[in-house]
Structure formats: C-alpha cells, structure tokens
Design a protein around this motif. Structure first.
Motif, PDB file in Angstrom:
ATOM      1  N   VAL A 135      -1.044   1.881  -0.813  1.00 43.49           N
ATOM      2  CA  VAL A 135      -0.012   0.854  -0.686  1.00 43.49           C
ATOM      3  C   VAL A 135      -0.344  -0.338  -1.594  1.00 43.49           C
ATOM      4  O   VAL A 135       0.539  -0.900  -2.248  1.00 43.49           O
ATOM      5  CB  VAL A 135       0.155   0.411   0.783  1.00 43.49           C
ATOM      6  N   TYR A 136      -1.622  -0.684  -1.643  1.00 41.50           N
ATOM      7  CA  TYR A 136      -1.998  -1.832  -2.478  1.00 41.50           C
ATOM      8  C   TYR A 136      -1.673  -1.564  -3.947  1.00 41.50           C
ATOM      9  O   TYR A 136      -1.230  -2.463  -4.671  1.00 41.50           O
ATOM     10  CB  TYR A 136      -3.483  -2.167  -2.300  1.00 41.50           C
ATOM     11  N   ALA A 137      -1.864  -0.319  -4.376  1.00 40.84           N
ATOM     12  CA  ALA A 137      -1.564   0.015  -5.778  1.00 40.84           C
ATOM     13  C   ALA A 137      -0.084  -0.269  -6.077  1.00 40.84           C
ATOM     14  O   ALA A 137       0.265  -0.739  -7.160  1.00 40.84           O
ATOM     15  CB  ALA A 137      -1.908   1.469  -6.065  1.00 40.84           C
ATOM     16  N   ILE A 138       0.766  -0.013  -5.089  1.00 45.72           N
ATOM     17  CA  ILE A 138       2.207  -0.276  -5.289  1.00 45.72           C
ATOM     18  C   ILE A 138       2.487  -1.777  -5.198  1.00 45.72           C
ATOM     19  O   ILE A 138       3.246  -2.339  -5.979  1.00 45.72           O
ATOM     20  CB  ILE A 138       3.054   0.451  -4.220  1.00 45.72           C
ATOM     21  N   ALA A 139       1.843  -2.421  -4.232  1.00 43.62           N
ATOM     22  CA  ALA A 139       2.176  -3.823  -3.937  1.00 43.62           C
ATOM     23  C   ALA A 139       1.566  -4.802  -4.936  1.00 43.62           C
ATOM     24  O   ALA A 139       2.157  -5.852  -5.225  1.00 43.62           O
ATOM     25  CB  ALA A 139       1.700  -4.179  -2.524  1.00 43.62           C
ATOM     26  N   ARG A 140       0.397  -4.484  -5.445  1.00 37.32           N
ATOM     27  CA  ARG A 140      -0.386  -5.439  -6.241  1.00 37.32           C
ATOM     28  C   ARG A 140       0.376  -6.115  -7.380  1.00 37.32           C
ATOM     29  O   ARG A 140       0.285  -7.341  -7.545  1.00 37.32           O
ATOM     30  CB  ARG A 140      -1.646  -4.759  -6.780  1.00 37.32           C
ATOM     31  N   PRO A 141       1.160  -5.364  -8.181  1.00 37.66           N
ATOM     32  CA  PRO A 141       1.850  -6.038  -9.293  1.00 37.66           C
ATOM     33  C   PRO A 141       2.792  -7.151  -8.825  1.00 37.66           C
ATOM     34  O   PRO A 141       3.078  -8.075  -9.576  1.00 37.66           O
ATOM     35  CB  PRO A 141       2.645  -4.916  -9.963  1.00 37.66           C
ATOM     36  N   GLY A 142       3.257  -7.073  -7.585  1.00 43.73           N
ATOM     37  CA  GLY A 142       4.170  -8.095  -7.083  1.00 43.73           C
ATOM     38  C   GLY A 142       3.453  -9.286  -6.469  1.00 43.73           C
ATOM     39  O   GLY A 142       4.071 -10.296  -6.158  1.00 43.73           O
ATOM     40  N   GLY A 152      -6.640 -11.550  -6.223  1.00 43.44           N
ATOM     41  CA  GLY A 152      -8.087 -11.784  -6.214  1.00 43.44           C
ATOM     42  C   GLY A 152      -8.675 -11.523  -4.832  1.00 43.44           C
ATOM     43  O   GLY A 152      -9.663 -10.798  -4.690  1.00 43.44           O
ATOM     44  N   THR A 153      -8.037 -12.094  -3.806  1.00 42.70           N
ATOM     45  CA  THR A 153      -8.550 -11.923  -2.443  1.00 42.70           C
ATOM     46  C   THR A 153      -8.536 -10.449  -2.031  1.00 42.70           C
ATOM     47  O   THR A 153      -9.501  -9.934  -1.465  1.00 42.70           O
ATOM     48  CB  THR A 153      -7.674 -12.710  -1.435  1.00 42.70           C
ATOM     49  N   ILE A 154      -7.418  -9.769  -2.308  1.00 40.37           N
ATOM     50  CA  ILE A 154      -7.284  -8.403  -1.783  1.00 40.37           C
ATOM     51  C   ILE A 154      -8.065  -7.392  -2.641  1.00 40.37           C
ATOM     52  O   ILE A 154      -8.584  -6.407  -2.117  1.00 40.37           O
ATOM     53  CB  ILE A 154      -5.794  -8.040  -1.608  1.00 40.37           C
ATOM     54  N   ASP A 155      -8.216  -7.681  -3.927  1.00 37.99           N
ATOM     55  CA  ASP A 155      -9.093  -6.817  -4.742  1.00 37.99           C
ATOM     56  C   ASP A 155     -10.464  -6.710  -4.085  1.00 37.99           C
ATOM     57  O   ASP A 155     -11.043  -5.624  -3.979  1.00 37.99           O
ATOM     58  CB  ASP A 155      -9.290  -7.405  -6.159  1.00 37.99           C
ATOM     59  N   ALA A 156     -10.973  -7.869  -3.638  1.00 40.94           N
ATOM     60  CA  ALA A 156     -12.324  -7.898  -3.066  1.00 40.94           C
ATOM     61  C   ALA A 156     -12.388  -7.126  -1.746  1.00 40.94           C
ATOM     62  O   ALA A 156     -13.448  -6.643  -1.361  1.00 40.94           O
ATOM     63  CB  ALA A 156     -12.763  -9.340  -2.845  1.00 40.94           C
ATOM     64  N   ILE A 157     -11.255  -6.984  -1.059  1.00 41.99           N
ATOM     65  CA  ILE A 157     -11.249  -6.268   0.222  1.00 41.99           C
ATOM     66  C   ILE A 157     -11.055  -4.765   0.013  1.00 41.99           C
ATOM     67  O   ILE A 157     -11.760  -3.941   0.576  1.00 41.99           O
ATOM     68  CB  ILE A 157     -10.108  -6.801   1.124  1.00 41.99           C
TER      69      ILE A 157
END
Ligand code: BES
Ligand code: ZN
Length: 660
Positions: A632-639, A646-651
């Motif tokens: 899901v993050y792969a889809i959401a990240r560009p938005g 930065g925060t969620i990459d680390a998680i």
C-alpha cells in the motif's frame, strides 16, 4: 556576542563551576563572568529582563539555537522582499530574496544564512541608492539535518543583500501536486510547510524562531491560479497570475507560508473566510462558521487579536499536519471537515497560536512546548466557552489518554518538556509531550492558583512578550516572579522542576474526569459481561468523542467475533469521521481483523496527514502483515508530502533508511 563567544562563555561558566563556585554568592564575586554574562544578555534582544538575583554560574547553552547556522548575534535579518516565479513544470520557486539586516556588532563582516537544497545563482550587496554590486559568498557542504550554511561577505555601510536562487523539487518544505492529486483534477497545487526547519528549503534565511522579520512578496503563477500567503491577502484580488503580499508584523521565518492552486474564496464573517478548491469550499465554510466567535472568545480571555484578518486555507488531503498556524491564514487539513463540527478544536488550536506561538514564540525548538502546550491549553479554553465544560473535558481526557499511551513507548528523554535535542532534527522528536504534558502543566497551575489569577498571569505574559521569543529558562524566571513568588505557598520549585525538566508524567498531573466517558465505560463492561446487547447501548446520543473513548478503551485482546459484532452493529469500518475510522482501523490491525483491509488501503492512499496514518503503518509493521504495508505504501507514497515520506520510509523500510 556570537555563537563561538557564547560557547566559550559556557565553557568558562563550567570551569567556574568545577572550581567550586556552586554558591551563587561566591559566584557573584567573579567579575569576569559577571561582565561577559551581562553582555550576552544585552546582545540577546529577546531575553526577558534578568532578575538581579540570578545566579551567575549557570549553563547558558539554552540560548543557542542548535538548528541554525545563522550569526544572528552579530547580524540579524529584519525584513525580506521576495520576488519569485512559481514554476510548476520544474517544481521550483525561482527569483530572488532581498534580505535587509541590522548589525548588532559594528565590525561584522559576514551574514550567515541557512539553506537546504537551494541553488544559489548570484549574490549582490545593495547600497542605500538601490545599486547592486556583486558580493562574495560561500555555500558549504550539505548537512542532513541543518542543510547548507550560506556565508555572504558584507560591504561596509550597506545593509541589504540580494540572493538570486531557486528551490529544487526535493525541497523539504514544499509539496508540488499534479492536477490528478487535487480535488478538481484540472490544475496543479503547491503549498509550503516551514515549521520547524524547512523555510530554508525555499528561502535563504536565518531560520531560527529567535529571528523575526517583516516581509513582502511578488509572486508570479500561471494566470488561472491564485496565490495566498501568511500575510495580507486581498479578498477580491484579480486572478491574473501576479500577486503582491505584505506582512507588516515581524514573524519568525517558520511562519512564512505560501499556497498556490485553483483556489476560490468564500467569506464566513467580517474578518474570517475560506480559501479552498471549489470541492471543499461550502462544506468548510459551514463546518468552520464559528471561527469569528472563537476569535471573540479568545480576545475576551487573552487580549486583542492583533493580526487583522483570520482566514483558513483548506489544503489537499496530503497536507502532513492537521493544521499550521501561519499568521492571518492558518493552513488546514480537509480531513477535519466531518459535517458535524466534531473536529473543530483544530481551528481553535491554530487560532490560539495567534497568541501563543505567533505573538510569543519559542526561541529554540527545545522550547516547542511554549508554543504547543500553551496553545493546547488555550484551545481547550476556547472549546469550553464555545460549547461547554463537558465537551472540553472529553477532548482533554482523550488527549491525556493519548499522552499516557504515548509516553510508554517514547525514549525517556523525549518525555521531558524542556527537551534535549542534541542536534537531532526537531521533527524526529515530535510527540504529544510538548502538547499535552505542556497543557497539563498549565492546567495544574490554573488549579493551584485559581482561574482568575492564572488568566491574569497569562494576559500579562502575552503582553510582556508580544512579538518576542523566549526560552524555557527565561519562562521559568518570568513564572517565578509573576506567579509562583507572588502567591507563595501554592507551588514548590520541586514541582516546577518535575514538570519542566524530569522525564515521564508527574504523579500529581491533573486527571480530567468525564461523566460521559464513565457512562461509556459502564456500557462497555456490561456488554463484555453479557448483561447488555450492543443495540441497547444508547449510542445514538454519543458524540464523536464518546465513540473515540469507546473504541480506544476496548480491551486490547478483544476477539474477532466481538470486532465483527461491533462492525455489523455500528458500521465502524465505513465511518466517515476520519478520527473514528483511524481509531477503529488501528484496533483492527492490532487484532488482525482484516475485513477492514479495503477501507484501510483506501484510507492510507487518500490521506497524508501524519498523525492519522503513521500509527497505522507502525501497527501494520508490528504484525505479520508487513507486505500489506509495503504494497500500500508503494502506491500511496508518491502522493505523500516529503515530510510524511521521510517519517514513513523509516517505518516501512527501516533498513533502506539506515543505508542512506
Ligand atoms: N504548529 C503545529 C504543527 C507543527 C508542529 C508543525 C511542529 C511542525 C512542527 C500545529 O499548530 C499543530 O499543532 N497541529 C496539530 C493540531 C492539533 C493538536 C489540534 C496537528 O497538526 O495535528
Ligand atoms: Zn500547534
């Protein structure tokens, strides 16, 4: 006095301490230290007046803003003129910044600024006739937290420089949205978020909250778009791609803000209105129609609103915060437009910053609680007046429970109000502590001294420090003089120390008690005991706050059967209240109730507000379903905004992050 000299002074003070001058009487006789100390105090224009009996030997490092390279004790910026093109195709702001400064040291030869990922084309010095001449400059290597120090050689007798520059697409303080990422789908959108240390990614500036500047700006955009800023915005300006702004009140650089998009304006009252894409305009104007009344309420309690108009800019859902108190124009997430005013404490909060934060400002990011704790306190007072005590207590109780949960997993040092950051990015230490522990400290004082006395103190505090910045130790001195020692016997120094300098929560922290929540707890217990069916709980009269308390206090090991019984009865998975949905989704992740997954995916993709999504990613990464989070993050990240990324990459990809 510059930073270097200040550091030597700190070292000197330590030496004095080591040689046994712990006693302030002895220390007072140390003339050298006394002299230098006086100098620091005078050079620091924002220092509150020091009491005569201040012990001389003390750690002065709190005066240093460790997050800025600026030589603000030698040369300080006073005014900025921006002239910028908003280039959507390149994701750049491009043009120049004229920086006016004043010399605190006559022989100062350089102006030191903060930048991050800026391209500097040219720097010139401007003389009193407005004539430019090339000035030498040096852009240092990039530090991950601080960015790149920009040192400009000054010319004798000249007090303005012009920096030609452009920001770059990776600017940490800007988000560039494609038309598809907006509600209207037709035009692009761009907005800034400068707090804490991101102004430097779009303006070369002394990026410290201890510096205050007035500013003006000429902003050019595509003709069909509207630009707005944290400044005077003309409510019926012509839509022509050429906009002019004036902020005549001196503000710290983290409050400089800009938004550009297919924006419409709708007035709500004489001095309030909404800027937003058409899609949210009417709903937002209805939801936030009480804003004018909130201003009236706060003025009655804490003195006049000094900023002219108060408008709200509704951003796309990728805005990484709930709100940002940019002066005259708070930036607001659309996720609080709930349809029932249940989340408008956010507006009270951003408005309250017009007193605590924008008028009286934390001098360094170690002192964030001075902004957020006071603001959370005032926010709750506004809600009490606008609605009633019950609602204010419910909101307070929800925050306190959130804080109690949060401190369990925070590094101990991060639970201290006067936090030590040790060069860490302030964003990395962000938590509910400065907000709710800070707020409860003030509630504690209010209870000990009585509301009337405490309100008088707050009024005096706001007017004595208007348009100034202060540190926690400076606040402590002020507090001692104007409250603690004025009414002796009510609060001890040990108690104050525990609030401000000790980790965790004092056991004498006030504990808000809500009758409504007690009733919710009773219903929960009876349902679990089999004495009451869900249908018989009087949920039709529940407010959103009661729902949140209910969900947050379901047992951590609740069964999947009970989860689906709840969901079938109350349709929690499809709740349109984003806070309720958040609470429910988090519980569902923890319990492995995966019937929520479609809704969860949709939620994570459509919302970029960190407070709502970060706990969900964390919860997912604590389960066996990490692949769901990653997919899901792969889809959401560009938005998402760069800060949320930065925060969620680390998680989600902690190893990747460590390799970088
Ligand atoms: N000033 C903050 C947002 C902020 C804090 C940005 C620190 C960067 C660094 C803003 O006023 C805020 O506190 N927003 C909260 C509102 C809530 C407490 C009602 C938010 O965004 O959730
Ligand atoms: Zn705030």
């Amino acid at each position: 006095m510059n930073k270097q000299a200040l550091k030597s002074l700190v070292a000197l003070a330590l030496v004095v301490a080591l040689f046994g001058c712990q006693d302030s009487e002895t220390a007072k006789e140390q003339p050298i230290v006394e002299e230098v100390k006086t100098e620091v105090v005078q050079a620091d224009k924002n220092s509150a007046e020091l009491e005569k009996d201040t012990p001389v030997v003390e750690d002065l490092s709190y005066l240093i803003d460790e997050h800025s390279y600026a030589n603000k004790d030698e040369v300080v910026l006073t005014h900025i003129d921006l002239d910028l093109d908003v280039l959507f195709d390149k994701k750049q702001l491009k043009g120049y910044a004229d920086l006016s400064f004043s010399r605190l040291e006559d022989d100062a030869k350089t102006l030191v600024l903060d930048t991050r990922d800026l391209t500097i084309h040219k720097v010139s010095s401007i003389n009193s006739d407005g004539i430019e001449s090339a000035a030498e400059f040096e852009l240092a290597a990039r530090d991950d937290v601080m960015g790149s120090k920009l040192t400009i050689q000054l010319k004798d007798g000249e007090d303005k420089v012009r920096v030609y520059y452009n920001s770059n697409p990776q600017a940490s303080g800007l988000q560039w949205l494609t038309p598809e990422q907006t509600a209207g789908k037709k035009e692009p959108f761009m907005f800034s978020q400068a707090q804490a240390i991101h102004a430097r990614s779009f303006i070369p500036v002394q990026d410290s909250p201890d510096v205050r500047v007035t500013y003006k700006a000429n902003i050019r955009t595509p003709k069909q778009l509207l630009a707005v800023m944290s400044a005077f915005n003309e409510p019926d300006t012509e839509l022509d791609g050429d906009y002019h702004f004036d902020m005549p009140q001196a503000i710290p650089p983290y409050l400089i803000a800009i938004g550009v998009g297919d924006l419409k304006f709708k007035p709500m009252s004489k001095r309030t209105g909404i800027y937003s894409e058409q899609a949210y305009l009417d709903a937002a104007a209805k939801e936030f129609e009480d804003t004018e009344e909130m201003i009236d309420i706060t003025e009655k309690m804490y003195g006049p609103y000094l900023w002219g108009r108060y408008d709200l800019l509704i951003l796309p859902p990728s805005f990484p915060f709930g709100g940002m108190e940019n002066p005259r124009l708070s930036f607001i997430t659309p996720t609080v437009i709930a349809g029932d005013k249940s989340l408008i404490n956010l507006i009270a909060h951003e408005l309250a910053h017009s007193w605590s934060g924008n008028l009286v400002t934390n001098a360094t990011w170690r002192d964030l609680w001075l902004n957020e704790g006071f603001t959370s306190y005032v926010e709750n007072r506004i809600m009490e007046e606008l609605f009633d005590t019950d609602r204010a207590i419910m909101e307070n109780a929800l925050s306190v429970q959130g804080l109690r949960d949060q401190v369990k997993s925070l590094p101990e040092g991060d639970t201290v109000l006067h936090i030590t950051l040790d060069g860490r990015d302030p964003d990395d230490a962000f938590s509910g502590v400065p907000y709710t522990k800070g707020q409860m400290f003030l509630v504690f004082l209010e209870q000990r001294f009585g509301r009337e006395t405490f309100d008088a103190f707050l009024n005096e505090y706001f007017s004595d420090h208007a348009f100034k910045s202060l540190t926690t130790p400076e606040f402590e001195k002020y507090l001692a003089k104007h409250l603690i020692n004025k009414y002796p016997g009510k609060v001890t120094q040990a108690e104050i120390n525990e609030w401000l300098h000790n980790p965790m929560l004092p056991d004498f922290m006030p504990n808000p008690q809500s009758d409504a929540f007690a009733n919710v707890d009773t219903a929960t217990t009876e349902w679990f005991a089999g004495d009451l069916s869900l249908r018989d709980i009087a949920t039709d009269t529940w407010s959103i706050h009661e729902w949140l308390h209910f969900i947050n206090n379901l047992p951590a090991d609740i069964s999947l059967e009970k989860m689906s019984e709840l969901d079938n009865t109350y349709n929690l998975t499809t709740s349109t209240n984003n806070e309720v949905a958040h609470a429910w989704l988090k519980l569902a992740i923890n319990r492995g109730y995966d019937l929520v997954n479609t809704r969860l995916e949709d939620y994570l993709i459509s919302i970029g507000r960190r407070k709502l999504i970060v706990p969900l990613y964390k919860a997912l990464m604590d389960t066996d379903n990490k692949s769901f989070a990653k997919r899901v993050y792969a889809i959401a990240r560009p938005g998402y905004h760069p800060l949320a990324q930065g925060t969620i990459d680390a998680i989600v990809n902690p190893t990747l992050e460590a390799e970088n």
